[in-house]
Design an enzyme around this catalytic site. Structure first.
Site, PDB file in Angstrom:
ATOM      1  N   ASP A 194       6.091  51.807 -59.775  1.00  0.00           N
ATOM      2  CA  ASP A 194       7.074  50.822 -58.615  1.00  0.00           C
ATOM      3  C   ASP A 194       7.976  52.396 -58.045  1.00  0.00           C
ATOM      4  OD1 ASP A 194       8.452  47.583 -57.307  1.00  0.00           O
ATOM      5  OD2 ASP A 194      10.153  49.549 -58.583  1.00  0.00           O
ATOM      6  N   ASN A 224      16.403  52.448 -48.261  1.00  0.00           N
ATOM      7  CA  ASN A 224      16.176  51.355 -47.553  1.00  0.00           C
ATOM      8  C   ASN A 224      18.374  51.180 -46.522  1.00  0.00           C
ATOM      9  OD1 ASN A 224      13.565  51.517 -47.191  1.00  0.00           O
ATOM     10  ND2 ASN A 224      13.387  49.301 -48.193  1.00  0.00           N
ATOM     11  N   HIS A 251      15.294  51.404 -42.848  1.00  0.00           N
ATOM     12  CA  HIS A 251      13.703  51.197 -42.880  1.00  0.00           C
ATOM     13  C   HIS A 251      12.483  51.652 -42.342  1.00  0.00           C
ATOM     14  CE1 HIS A 251      14.549  47.099 -45.266  1.00  0.00           C
ATOM     15  NE2 HIS A 251      15.408  46.599 -44.092  1.00  0.00           N
ATOM     16  N   ASP A 289       9.513  53.486 -45.068  1.00  0.00           N
ATOM     17  CA  ASP A 289       8.452  53.263 -44.551  1.00  0.00           C
ATOM     18  C   ASP A 289       7.881  55.341 -44.606  1.00  0.00           C
ATOM     19  OD1 ASP A 289       8.584  51.288 -43.606  1.00  0.00           O
ATOM     20  OD2 ASP A 289       8.959  51.618 -41.674  1.00  0.00           O
ATOM     21  N   GLU A 328       7.462  48.362 -51.966  1.00  0.00           N
ATOM     22  CA  GLU A 328       7.568  49.174 -52.453  1.00  0.00           C
ATOM     23  C   GLU A 328       6.772  49.644 -53.688  1.00  0.00           C
ATOM     24  OE1 GLU A 328      11.376  48.177 -54.543  1.00  0.00           O
ATOM     25  OE2 GLU A 328      10.012  47.041 -52.631  1.00  0.00           O
TER      26      GLU A 328
END
Length: 369
Positions: A240, A248, A253, A257, A283
């Protein structure tokens, strides 16, 4: 119109071998028939053996030997030589066994043989050879020339012509079937390609290009069954990205990404081709490690952790972006849910202990090697 071609599996080379073998069988049968006839003939035995056994057999053997030589040397005229040999067979068999009217059916052999080549010009050539053979025998054979009237000859030529037309019709149908078969194969291949593409799209995460959640569980089911059967080591790592929500929220976002894709690539590039990497969701990533022991698995995950820690992300101001990892080794008889939960629980321990670390089962600190 372009030339028509049959599929490769209809290649006639093997048939040439079979036809030549049949020629040898015919020679043997012919000799046997004439040997039997020698006991019933009114001719002097020596004359009969010379005229009806030795001479025709020698001619037949010489012709088949030529066909054999052409076949072995793979000459480009082998098809024509075989057709010509069949015509000569007809001429000799009819000339020797003229009392047996059934021998006239041998005139159809060249046309039947030429049909397997699927070339119309070869079929018409065989018709011409058979017709010429019949006309020469009918008009010049010392006995047969007195047995066939003009109408008999015309009738036979018409029969040969009709047979040729039938052979050409069979070939035309063969072309149609080959075309249908090619189309069916092309459609099947197209369907397989589309199916493969669709299957890949269904099992691939669009953002990172890794396998997705569904593909992970399908692979794990198969792998655990094999591990249970063959007793080889399997490990599951759940990873993670630390503080990803903050990235974010701070940068949006789109930047998130970009970071996700960069880290996904780093994970995939730093495990082996035998290992399975998937984006589990958000994630979070999962990696299945095969055929290494627990310490080797830990060492590999530590390497991945350090590589990701050192990645540069010019889009964000944070000095480093890190990952936390939980590792679980498969134990014989372990249910797949317990297998996943073991790795997931170790991940939570890694988070609670300060993140940016690898924790193995048992909630202990990283194995020290």
């Amino acid at each position: 119109m372009g030339k028509k071609h049959l599929p490769a599996h209809l290649n006639h080379i093997a048939w040439n071998r079979k036809i030549i073998n049949v020629f040898w069988v015919v020679i043997f049968v012919s000799v046997c028939v004439e040997v039997i006839n020698s006991f019933f003939t009114a001719r002097p035995l020596q004359e009969f053996i010379g005229m009806y056994i030795i001479l025709p057999t020698a001619l037949l053997i010489s012709m088949v030997s030529l066909a054999e030589w052409s076949f072995i040397k793979k000459t480009k005229y082998i098809d024509y030589i075989i057709i010509w040999t069949a015509s000569m067979f007809s001429a000799i068999l009819i000339s020797v066994h003229y009392e047996m009217y059934v021998m006239y059916t041998s005139l159809f052999f060249p046309m039947l043989i030429s049909t397997i080549y699927f070339k119309k010009k070869k079929v018409w050539l065989s018709f011409a050879l058979s017709s010429l053979t019949y006309l020469l025998i009918s008009n010049f054979h010392p006995v047969i020339r007195n047995m066939n009237a003009v109408m008999d000859q015309v009738s036979m030529i018409c029969i040969l012509l009709t047979s040729t037309a039938i052979c050409v019709g069979i070939m035309s149908r063969g072309y149609e079937m080959a075309k249908e078969l090619n189309k069916a194969q092309a459609d099947h291949q197209d369907l397989m390609v589309k199916s493969t593409i669709m299957e890949k799209q269904v099992k691939t995460d669009a953002l990172t290009g890794l396998y997705n959640h569904m593909a992970f569980y399908e692979y794990m089911d198969v792998l655990l069954l094999q591990a249970e059967t063959y007793h080889y080591p399997v490990h599951l790592a759940v990873m993670d990205i630390d503080n990803f929500k903050k990235i974010n929220d701070t940068y949006g976002h789109g930047i998130g990404d970009v970071v996700l894709k960069r880290i996904a690539k780093a994970i995939k590039d730093n495990v082996t081709t035998d290992d399975f990497v998937a984006r589990y969701g958000g994630e979070e990533f999962v990696v299945i490690l095969n055929d290494i022991n627990e310490e080797e698995a830990f060492t590999l995950l530590e390497k991945v952790r350090l590589v990701i820690q050192r990645l540069e992300h010019p889009e964000v101001k944070e000095e480093h972006i890190t990952i936390s990892t939980g590792l679980q080794t498969y134990r014989r008889g372990m249910h797949k849910q317990a297998f996943f939960e073991g790795a997931d629980n170790s991940l939570y321990v890694a988070k609670r202990q300060g993140k940016n670390r690898v924790i193995t089962e048992g909630y202990s600190e990283a194995i020290h090697i």
